[in-house]
Design an enzyme around this catalytic site. Sequence first.
Site, PDB file in Angstrom:
ATOM      1  CE  LYS A 111      74.667  13.189  63.751  1.00 33.45           C
ATOM      2  NZ  LYS A 111      76.028  13.339  64.310  1.00 33.45           N
TER       3      LYS A 111
ATOM      4  CE1 TYR B 257      79.657  11.732  65.361  1.00 33.15           C
ATOM      5  CE2 TYR B 257      81.770  11.107  66.284  1.00 33.15           C
ATOM      6  CZ  TYR B 257      81.021  11.571  65.232  1.00 33.15           C
ATOM      7  OH  TYR B 257      81.631  11.894  64.041  1.00 33.15           O
TER       8      TYR B 257
ATOM      9  CD  GLU C 285      75.142  11.412  67.006  1.00 34.93           C
ATOM     10  OE1 GLU C 285      75.419  12.516  67.529  1.00 34.93           O
ATOM     11  OE2 GLU C 285      75.588  11.073  65.894  1.00 34.93           O
TER      12      GLU C 285
ATOM     13  CG  HIS D 199      61.538  29.908  87.397  1.00 33.29           C
ATOM     14  ND1 HIS D 199      62.015  28.683  87.807  1.00 33.29           N
ATOM     15  CD2 HIS D 199      60.264  30.009  87.849  1.00 33.29           C
ATOM     16  CE1 HIS D 199      61.080  28.064  88.498  1.00 33.29           C
ATOM     17  NE2 HIS D 199      60.008  28.852  88.538  1.00 33.29           N
TER      18      HIS D 199
END
Length: 495
Positions: free
Chosen positions: A78, A210, A214, A469
């Site tokens: 998957k 789910y 998906e 960052h």
Amino acid sequence: MSRKMLIDGEVDKTNEVESHYDFDLFVIGAGSGGVRASRFSAQNGAKVGICELPFHPISSEVVGGVGGTCVIRGCVPKKILVYGATFGPELEDARNYGWELNERIDFNWKKLLQKKTEEINRLNGIYKGLLSNAGVKLFEGEGRVVGPNEVEVIQLDGTKINYSAKHILIATGSRAQRPSIPGYELAITSDEALSLEELPKRAVILGGGYIAVEFASIWRGMGAAVDLLFRKELPLRGFDDEMRAVVSRNLEGRGINLHPKTSLTELVKTAEGIKVRTDHGEEIVADVVLFATGRAPNTKRLNLEAVGVELDKTGAVKVNEYSQTNVPSIWAIGDVTNRMNLTPVALMEGTYFANTVFGGKPMAPDYNHIPCAVFCIPPLSVVGLNEEEAVEKANGDILVFTSTFNPMKNTISGRQEKTLMKLIVDAETDKVLGASMCGPDAAEIMQGIAIALKCGATKAQFDSTVGIHPSAAEEFVTMRSVTRRVPAGKPRTNL
């Protein structure tokens, strides 16, 4: 349960198989949990046998393949398809980054399918190697329990051979279910969806879990028209309501047609395709109809009730905190117990079983702060309590911190898709009770957050952590303003 109640009054400390047993341990099911339990038990000196059907085309009743659902017909294939579906939209996004895509972009489904199958075969071989290297004896066939210390293995040619074992471990996982509606035989489950000969141009998916979202993301990302039907107002029941709403908006934003509060009443084969009728009187024609309506524990063929093993109303094996059934010599781990149906959880349960029974260290699995992810596009990942759970369980007020922003990548690509991050904090103790994120790389980020929650981190410790960052992940350590304060027992009624 005390240590002395585990196995005939005492934890098994012997490393030699008793003379009247063929094995110290015989495992039925070579999925993630079964393989882990077998290997670790063998490393603790046990003589171990395990049985599993060979990898072959899927049926609704009998499934096979060393590696189990995750490797053969679940997480791994998957996720490969999710990767494949992600590239198309990202190639379009790349135009605003200066990539001139002048020629037509074609997608070759059969090539991806071939690559996916090659990877499954490779992993299937690796899992077999893991068993062999650990000294575990693999029997190819279907296993069933015929006594408290006896397993029958039905080989491919129909031959039945019985093996005795001091301990028997059930690790047979779960199987996809089909609702009994007229024409249900025209639909497929996630098993078949991973190996379709042709990529559908029109797909109808029934389900709001789910697996449903998906596959909706996968097929839509590959260019199919997708209709997603589910019974609730939002998909992903059981997840944080605010996150469910974000996932819903993202699915619609990527062109998936959502049908909330909708069920199927009939499937009819026509010359144009499969005609789907809903309880609202709608008719949709599709090439493929996927039933993503849950999974059931794989216990039907194990003969467990005949030997006295208790099952619950769903067919799951009842176990205590150490994964032991009411029959002291028989144990069960993984999805077949319907506790927390995740591959890493089955691995944990397999490890703890081996330590308890053969390692002299009784260990009960800890189900707190287990992270998980839904690999829709973009993905959702969570750990700990969601807002609704926290409000229900809390003794005092809950502080909710959120950050909603357009990912830096999207500011140039032009994609209109917000990321949402959320922290749930106990107002009195400052302890972080839960975290969630819907956006790119959510699962990768949440794994680190899960460690923090497992260690009992406070919001002050999050705040004192320096961010990376520029990154999306830094938002988890820069949320300073409370979005809302929720009194115990009074969840929000609006999103």
